[in-house]
Enzyme design. Structure first.
Site, mmCIF file in Angstrom:
data_model
loop_
_atom_site.group_PDB
_atom_site.id
_atom_site.type_symbol
_atom_site.label_atom_id
_atom_site.label_comp_id
_atom_site.label_asym_id
_atom_site.label_seq_id
_atom_site.Cartn_x
_atom_site.Cartn_y
_atom_site.Cartn_z
ATOM 1 N N CYS A 1 0.564 -11.039 33.546
ATOM 2 C CA CYS A 1 -0.424 -10.560 34.508
ATOM 3 C C CYS A 1 0.248 -9.411 35.241
ATOM 4 O O CYS A 1 1.097 -9.643 36.102
ATOM 5 C CB CYS A 1 -0.831 -11.659 35.478
ATOM 6 S SG CYS A 1 -1.836 -11.045 36.849
ATOM 7 N N CYS B 1 -0.948 -9.189 39.225
ATOM 8 C CA CYS B 1 -0.458 -10.205 40.180
ATOM 9 C C CYS B 1 0.371 -11.187 39.368
ATOM 10 O O CYS B 1 1.366 -10.758 38.774
ATOM 11 C CB CYS B 1 -1.588 -10.836 40.994
ATOM 12 S SG CYS B 1 -3.095 -11.291 40.128
ATOM 13 N N SER B 2 -0.009 -12.457 39.350
ATOM 14 C CA SER B 2 0.775 -13.415 38.557
ATOM 15 C C SER B 2 -0.133 -14.491 37.985
ATOM 16 O O SER B 2 0.230 -15.670 37.965
ATOM 17 C CB SER B 2 1.865 -14.070 39.420
ATOM 18 O OG SER B 2 2.667 -13.102 40.032
ATOM 19 N N CYS B 3 -1.322 -14.117 37.507
ATOM 20 C CA CYS B 3 -2.275 -15.090 36.981
ATOM 21 C C CYS B 3 -1.629 -15.900 35.852
ATOM 22 O O CYS B 3 -0.926 -15.338 35.008
ATOM 23 C CB CYS B 3 -3.517 -14.380 36.454
ATOM 24 S SG CYS B 3 -4.404 -13.501 37.750
#
Lengths: 207, 224
Positions: free
Chosen positions: A111, A114-116
């Site tokens: 991701c 962000c950090s999905c």
């Protein structure tokens, strides 16, 4: 037209103490005191992600797909329905797509914005997945990143990197290791590492 | 036009450092509190995930770069509770608030397990017809930007802006983050996975046939 730039000193968070532990404590004091957060809910959330939800759940899905062709078919067609058969569902895994590694294609998930991450299958993301280095580099130089994980792909395998930019979450189904014939589900699941389901690793070889 | 979070393809970040397999420890006590506080406050339903992502993206670039993951979360949470009127700036500055009765939508412990298991599905029924199907060639918006709000939230990464790719999956209609993050409604529209040749994105691919995909909404795309 609305404008939503805020200047540095306008950020309310700057009113809190700068040190992270004090900052969290101050905000928690305010939110709990104002009746906006229930401390027991905080405990229940931590209980979920520290004890219940982790990559062992994704590993169950992968192991089942390895041994059960009908399940594999359902997983690739509608991952959420297949996961539900094993009782797996939840926040940050509402729309899952399973992508299968083959001799021709290696899948890897990132991701960049962000950090999905597929929490109900893998738990909370590891530090490296959230790092600037992984977010920046996985899309441009996935093979160099794979090498940092000790993975070198065979000649002729292409890399497809999935950037999770929406609410779709990707589960990589790693290739079943050679020599794993005859192992039961639990033994197979033990070969399925977290990283192999992100695509930065391969499923382990049987001992 | 870009924000600091949009780092895909950036040079200069150094090696990725793998960690142990298995469950990931949340970390120190303050990190545990940051995770739990953020999810518990989110349970009030006062903001969407799109708005909370945008709050993190709106951190000053210097802060975004130096803050660790949970520091970003906690800074964005502080900004959100003020932006939604739940907490005043004075209360933040004082580090204390006058006691108040429980909020009517307080996320109590009994709600945690069902809410985490249910999640927040983003697929919607919509009258917007799908303009593309798998196999179609599409070109993405250039520059990557929010068409409603200058500097607003979008999920088109800069590296994929103005590029031609191939639709490989259709996901039905999903909530449009560009609108939802700014209180402009859910505005659901068809969502697709689009595959780009790495050679097109970067000038040269590391390996023959390498691809990068992104999940992109219909309004980000035009026929190519």
């Amino acid at each position: 037209m609305p404008h939503d730039h805020s200047h540095d000193d306008d950020h309310p968070h700057a009113l809190l103490p700068p040190e992270p532990a004090l900052r969290v404590k101050a905000l928690q004091t305010i939110l709990v005191g104002k009746g906006l957060v229930d401390p027991e809910a905080m405990e229940a959330i931590l209980e979920t992600y520290e004890r219940k939800v982790g990559p062992h759940l994704g590993a169950q899905v992968v192991a089942r797909a390895w041994v059960d062709p009908a399940f594999r078919g359902r997983l690739l067609a509608d991952a959420n329905a297949a996961m539900a058969e094993l009782g797996i569902a939840g926040r940050q895994g509402e729309h899952v797509v399973a992508v299968e590694n083959t001799a021709g294609t290696h899948n890897m998930v990132v991701c960049t914005l962000c950090s999905c991450y597929p929490w109900p299958l893998l738990g909370i993301p590891p530090a490296w997945y959230k790092s600037d280095a992984y977010r920046a580099r996985a899309v441009r130089e996935p093979r160099r990143v794979l090498a940092e994980f000790g993975v070198t792909l065979p000649e002729g395998t292409k890399v497809r990197v999935w950037d999770s930019t929406a609410e779709v979450r990707y589960l990589v189904v790693p290739m079943r290791p050679e020599g794993s014939e005859g192992l039961d589900l639990a033994a197979l699941a033990a070969l399925v590492t977290r990283d192999s389901m992100i695509g930065t690793g391969l499923a382990g070889a049987p001992a | 036009m870009s924000r600091v979070h949009d780092m895909g393809g950036r040079w200069g970040d150094g090696p990725v450092v793998p960690g142990p397999q298995g469950m990931v420890p949340v970390g120190a006590e303050w990190q545990r509190a940051a995770l739990a506080l953020t999810l518990a406050a989110g349970g009030l339903g006062a903001w969407s995930i799109d708005r909370s992502r945008h709050a993190r993206e709106c951190l000053a670039p210097g802060d975004y770069a130096r803050f660790s993951y949970y520091e970003k979360w906690i800074a964005a949470l502080a900004d959100l509770v003020v932006a939604t009127g739940l907490v005043s700036r004075a209360e933040l500055a004082a580090g204390a608030a006058d006691p108040a009765p429980p909020h009517p939508r307080l996320f109590t412990a009994d709600k945690v397990a069902p809410a985490l298991a249910r999640g927040t599905p983003y697929r919607r029924e919509t009258g917007v017809a799908a303009a593309f199907a798998p196999g179609d060639r599409v070109r993405t918006r250039l520059p990557a930007r929010n068409a409603f709000v200058p500097g607003g939230h979008t999920r088109l990464p800069g590296y994929a802006a103005g590029q031609v790719g191939t639709v490989i999956l259709g996901h039905g209609a999903h909530v449009l983050p560009d609108a939802n993050a700014h209180g402009l409604g859910e505005c659901p529209e068809p969502l697709y996975t689009v595959a780009f040749a790495a050679a097109d994105l970067w000038g040269a691919a590391e390996g023959t046939g390498d691809e990068v995909t992104a999940d992109l909404w219909q309004s980000y795309l035009e026929p190519a």
